[in-house]
Design a protein around this motif. Structure first.
Motif, mmCIF file in Angstrom:
data_model
loop_
_atom_site.group_PDB
_atom_site.id
_atom_site.type_symbol
_atom_site.label_atom_id
_atom_site.label_comp_id
_atom_site.label_asym_id
_atom_site.label_seq_id
_atom_site.Cartn_x
_atom_site.Cartn_y
_atom_site.Cartn_z
ATOM 1 N N ILE A 54 63.880 46.192 4.273
ATOM 2 C CA ILE A 54 65.218 46.000 4.994
ATOM 3 C C ILE A 54 66.333 45.975 3.990
ATOM 4 O O ILE A 54 67.456 46.101 3.994
ATOM 5 C CB ILE A 54 65.120 44.582 5.553
ATOM 6 N N ALA A 55 65.850 45.598 2.680
ATOM 7 C CA ALA A 55 66.903 45.211 1.497
ATOM 8 C C ALA A 55 67.680 46.447 1.119
ATOM 9 O O ALA A 55 68.592 46.573 0.668
ATOM 10 C CB ALA A 55 66.184 44.701 0.356
ATOM 11 N N TYR A 56 66.845 47.645 1.339
ATOM 12 C CA TYR A 56 67.457 49.030 0.974
ATOM 13 C C TYR A 56 67.850 49.881 1.971
ATOM 14 O O TYR A 56 68.555 51.155 2.145
ATOM 15 C CB TYR A 56 66.172 49.843 0.480
ATOM 16 N N VAL A 57 68.088 49.077 3.402
ATOM 17 C CA VAL A 57 68.810 49.924 4.344
ATOM 18 C C VAL A 57 70.160 49.491 4.457
ATOM 19 O O VAL A 57 70.556 48.444 4.261
ATOM 20 C CB VAL A 57 68.321 49.307 5.879
ATOM 21 N N GLU A 58 71.144 50.426 4.484
ATOM 22 C CA GLU A 58 72.679 50.122 4.523
ATOM 23 C C GLU A 58 73.098 50.689 5.971
ATOM 24 O O GLU A 58 73.234 51.943 6.145
ATOM 25 C CB GLU A 58 73.437 50.903 3.323
ATOM 26 N N PRO A 59 73.813 49.791 6.641
ATOM 27 C CA PRO A 59 74.315 50.276 7.912
ATOM 28 C C PRO A 59 75.403 51.146 8.060
ATOM 29 O O PRO A 59 76.264 51.034 7.160
ATOM 30 C CB PRO A 59 74.674 48.712 8.827
ATOM 31 N N GLY A 60 75.535 52.003 8.791
ATOM 32 C CA GLY A 60 76.437 53.011 8.988
ATOM 33 C C GLY A 60 77.450 52.498 9.901
ATOM 34 O O GLY A 60 77.493 51.747 10.516
ATOM 35 N N VAL A 61 78.504 53.357 10.197
ATOM 36 C CA VAL A 61 79.829 52.900 11.055
ATOM 37 C C VAL A 61 79.265 52.731 12.398
ATOM 38 O O VAL A 61 79.819 51.780 12.983
ATOM 39 C CB VAL A 61 80.949 53.877 10.638
ATOM 40 N N LEU A 62 78.282 53.334 12.966
ATOM 41 C CA LEU A 62 77.847 53.448 14.292
ATOM 42 C C LEU A 62 77.113 52.146 14.500
ATOM 43 O O LEU A 62 77.281 51.471 15.523
ATOM 44 C CB LEU A 62 77.307 54.721 14.856
ATOM 45 N N TRP A 63 76.216 51.940 13.508
ATOM 46 C CA TRP A 63 75.457 50.716 13.736
ATOM 47 C C TRP A 63 76.569 49.559 13.650
ATOM 48 O O TRP A 63 76.382 48.369 14.391
ATOM 49 C CB TRP A 63 74.465 50.386 12.353
ATOM 50 N N TRP A 64 77.305 49.207 12.604
ATOM 51 C CA TRP A 64 78.385 48.258 12.657
ATOM 52 C C TRP A 64 78.830 48.106 14.005
ATOM 53 O O TRP A 64 79.544 47.158 14.402
ATOM 54 C CB TRP A 64 79.257 48.452 11.575
ATOM 55 N N ALA A 65 79.461 49.333 14.623
ATOM 56 C CA ALA A 65 80.194 49.257 15.770
ATOM 57 C C ALA A 65 79.293 48.848 16.993
ATOM 58 O O ALA A 65 79.827 48.160 18.055
ATOM 59 C CB ALA A 65 80.841 50.711 16.310
ATOM 60 N N PHE A 66 78.204 49.224 17.158
ATOM 61 C CA PHE A 66 77.383 48.962 18.243
ATOM 62 C C PHE A 66 76.649 47.550 18.357
ATOM 63 O O PHE A 66 76.582 46.816 19.108
ATOM 64 C CB PHE A 66 75.972 50.026 18.267
ATOM 65 N N ALA A 67 76.360 47.107 17.041
ATOM 66 C CA ALA A 67 75.883 45.806 16.792
ATOM 67 C C ALA A 67 75.898 45.050 15.561
ATOM 68 O O ALA A 67 75.226 45.048 14.607
ATOM 69 C CB ALA A 67 74.129 45.955 16.912
ATOM 70 N N PRO A 68 77.251 44.642 15.330
ATOM 71 C CA PRO A 68 77.825 44.053 14.271
ATOM 72 C C PRO A 68 76.875 42.865 13.634
ATOM 73 O O PRO A 68 76.604 42.733 12.476
ATOM 74 C CB PRO A 68 78.872 43.440 14.673
ATOM 75 N N ASP A 69 76.228 41.988 14.360
ATOM 76 C CA ASP A 69 75.392 41.161 13.963
ATOM 77 C C ASP A 69 73.909 41.524 13.232
ATOM 78 O O ASP A 69 73.647 41.154 12.483
ATOM 79 C CB ASP A 69 74.907 40.131 15.181
ATOM 80 N N SER A 70 73.559 42.511 13.871
ATOM 81 C CA SER A 70 72.134 43.426 13.416
ATOM 82 C C SER A 70 72.546 43.982 12.159
ATOM 83 O O SER A 70 71.891 43.962 11.257
ATOM 84 C CB SER A 70 71.798 44.110 14.444
ATOM 85 N N ALA A 71 73.898 44.528 12.082
ATOM 86 C CA ALA A 71 74.039 45.338 10.945
ATOM 87 C C ALA A 71 74.148 44.310 9.670
ATOM 88 O O ALA A 71 73.790 44.608 8.479
ATOM 89 C CB ALA A 71 75.506 46.209 11.126
ATOM 90 N N ALA A 72 74.884 43.184 9.973
ATOM 91 C CA ALA A 72 74.926 42.091 8.894
ATOM 92 C C ALA A 72 73.744 41.640 8.398
ATOM 93 O O ALA A 72 73.512 41.391 7.121
ATOM 94 C CB ALA A 72 75.796 41.252 9.573
ATOM 95 N N GLN A 73 72.798 41.625 9.263
ATOM 96 C CA GLN A 73 71.242 41.271 8.845
ATOM 97 C C GLN A 73 70.439 42.419 8.521
ATOM 98 O O GLN A 73 69.506 42.464 8.257
ATOM 99 C CB GLN A 73 70.754 40.606 10.084
ATOM 100 N N ARG A 74 71.001 43.670 8.372
ATOM 101 C CA ARG A 74 70.465 45.092 8.084
ATOM 102 C C ARG A 74 69.188 45.118 9.294
ATOM 103 O O ARG A 74 68.373 45.970 8.752
ATOM 104 C CB ARG A 74 69.907 45.049 6.710
ATOM 105 N N GLY A 75 69.293 44.630 10.296
ATOM 106 C CA GLY A 75 68.219 44.903 11.259
ATOM 107 C C GLY A 75 67.102 43.642 11.242
ATOM 108 O O GLY A 75 66.324 43.814 12.096
ATOM 109 N N GLY A 76 67.119 43.056 10.386
ATOM 110 C CA GLY A 76 66.332 41.819 10.036
ATOM 111 C C GLY A 76 67.074 40.341 10.116
ATOM 112 O O GLY A 76 67.968 40.320 10.231
ATOM 113 N N ALA A 77 66.087 39.444 10.203
ATOM 114 C CA ALA A 77 66.595 37.845 10.430
ATOM 115 C C ALA A 77 66.565 37.227 9.043
ATOM 116 O O ALA A 77 66.860 36.360 8.950
ATOM 117 C CB ALA A 77 65.552 37.186 11.420
ATOM 118 N N ASN A 78 66.223 37.953 7.960
ATOM 119 C CA ASN A 78 66.390 37.374 6.814
ATOM 120 C C ASN A 78 67.518 37.172 6.043
ATOM 121 O O ASN A 78 68.195 38.469 5.723
ATOM 122 C CB ASN A 78 65.407 38.109 5.926
ATOM 123 N N ALA A 79 68.219 36.291 5.907
ATOM 124 C CA ALA A 79 69.801 35.932 5.433
ATOM 125 C C ALA A 79 69.686 36.510 3.931
ATOM 126 O O ALA A 79 70.605 37.093 3.646
ATOM 127 C CB ALA A 79 69.905 34.549 5.664
#
Length: 308
Positions: A102-127
């Motif tokens: 998860i630490a190496y995943v960088e959200p793209g623009v569509l991810w940020w648009a679709f699911a901003p909370d998930s993008a901020a967490q890179r798809g995981g719940a680890n802060a």
């Protein structure tokens, strides 16, 4: 002649100044109503790329943009994965401890648009793996809506437009490295604006799934409105002499467009009009003067540039 520095970045997409034509306003409404991407077609420099930021600013929606290049793939709009950094980190770790992907995943623009909370967490719940929104202004904008600009899609590989059809249609996708399913919340309705300069023909399957709009042909009246809006948007007082100047410059630009067509070079558009307006006002040039003729060749009739 005193030269003053430019008061602002000419191509800064802050959304402050835009004259929304009736045809494009209606196309935007249709795109929002149908949930389809809006594909904007028109000449380079005609204002296609500026529309998205203007709408986001006007509506107080979050805003993201991705400028397409020949290397852009469909996945780049969704996410990227830094495999090189992950390998380096894995080699530095002791006892064979596996890096957290998860630490190496960088959200793209569509991810940020679709699911901003998930993008901020890179798809995981680890802060510990928090990602920052690429647009700081979005912290003050509505979470439920977003405008995304995918700029100059015709520059991409021919397979790229069809590659984003499923994510755009379903508002979901899977991050393969982490097997994380990203899905837009029911209350999130992004508007996707895609621009093309017609450098490459787009796939029919892609066109079928878009609301397609052509920017209307330029008119002198529209250019004067653009000049007035830009001056007012950046805190400059619009005087009667400014209006007279804009009208004269608009006539010159329309004549230059006819000349460019005869010469077989790209016709000057709104961007060149605004450049000429800034130069005239900042340098104290009068239309018809010897300096004006020099300026005309610098920013309006670019004979070294082949027709687009």
């Amino acid at each position: 002649m005193t030269i003053h520095p430019a008061p602002r970045i000419p191509d800064g997409r802050d959304g402050k100044a835009y004259v929304l034509q009736r045809e494009i306003s209606f196309a935007v409404k249709v795109a929002v109503a149908t949930g389809r991407p809006l594909l904007l077609r028109g000449e380079p420099g005609s204002g296609k790329s500026s529309l998205a930021a203007h709408l986001a600013r006007t509506w107080n929606w979050r805003y993201y943009e991705h400028v397409v290049t020949s290397r852009t793939g469909a996945r780049d709009l969704l996410w990227s994965f830094d495999a090189v950094r992950r390998l380096g980190d894995a080699q530095l770790r002791q006892h064979g401890e596996r890096p957290h992907d998860i630490a190496y995943v960088e959200p793209g623009v569509l991810w940020w648009a679709f699911a901003p909370d998930s993008a901020a967490q890179r798809g995981g719940a680890n802060a510990d793996h928090h990602a920052d929104d690429p647009n700081p202004d979005n912290a003050r904008r509505a979470r439920e809506h977003a405008v995304v600009l995918i700029d100059e899609i015709d520059k991409a590989d021919p397979d790229m437009p069809n590659g984003i059809l499923v994510p755009l249609g379903s508002s979901e996708f899977e991050v393969t490295e982490t097997r994380t399913r990203i899905r837009a919340a029911d209350d999130v309705r992004p508007l996707i604006i895609i621009t093309t300069n017609e450098d490459r023909e787009l796939p029919q399957a892609f066109l079928r799934r878009c609301v397609v709009a052509w920017l209307p042909e330029l008119t002198g009246e529209h250019l004067v409105k653009v000049a007035t809006e830009h001056l007012r948007a950046y805190g400059e007082k619009v005087t009667e002499s400014d209006t007279t100047l804009a009208e004269a410059l608009a006539r010159e630009l329309m004549a230059a467009r006819r000349q460019a067509a005869d010469l077989g070079v790209r016709k000057p558009s709104t961007a060149e009009f605004l450049d000429a307006l800034r130069a005239i006002r900042e340098l104290g040039i009068e239309v018809g003067s010897p300096e004006w003729e020099d300026l005309r060749s610098l920013v309006l009739i670019k004979v070294q540039q082949p027709a687009a």
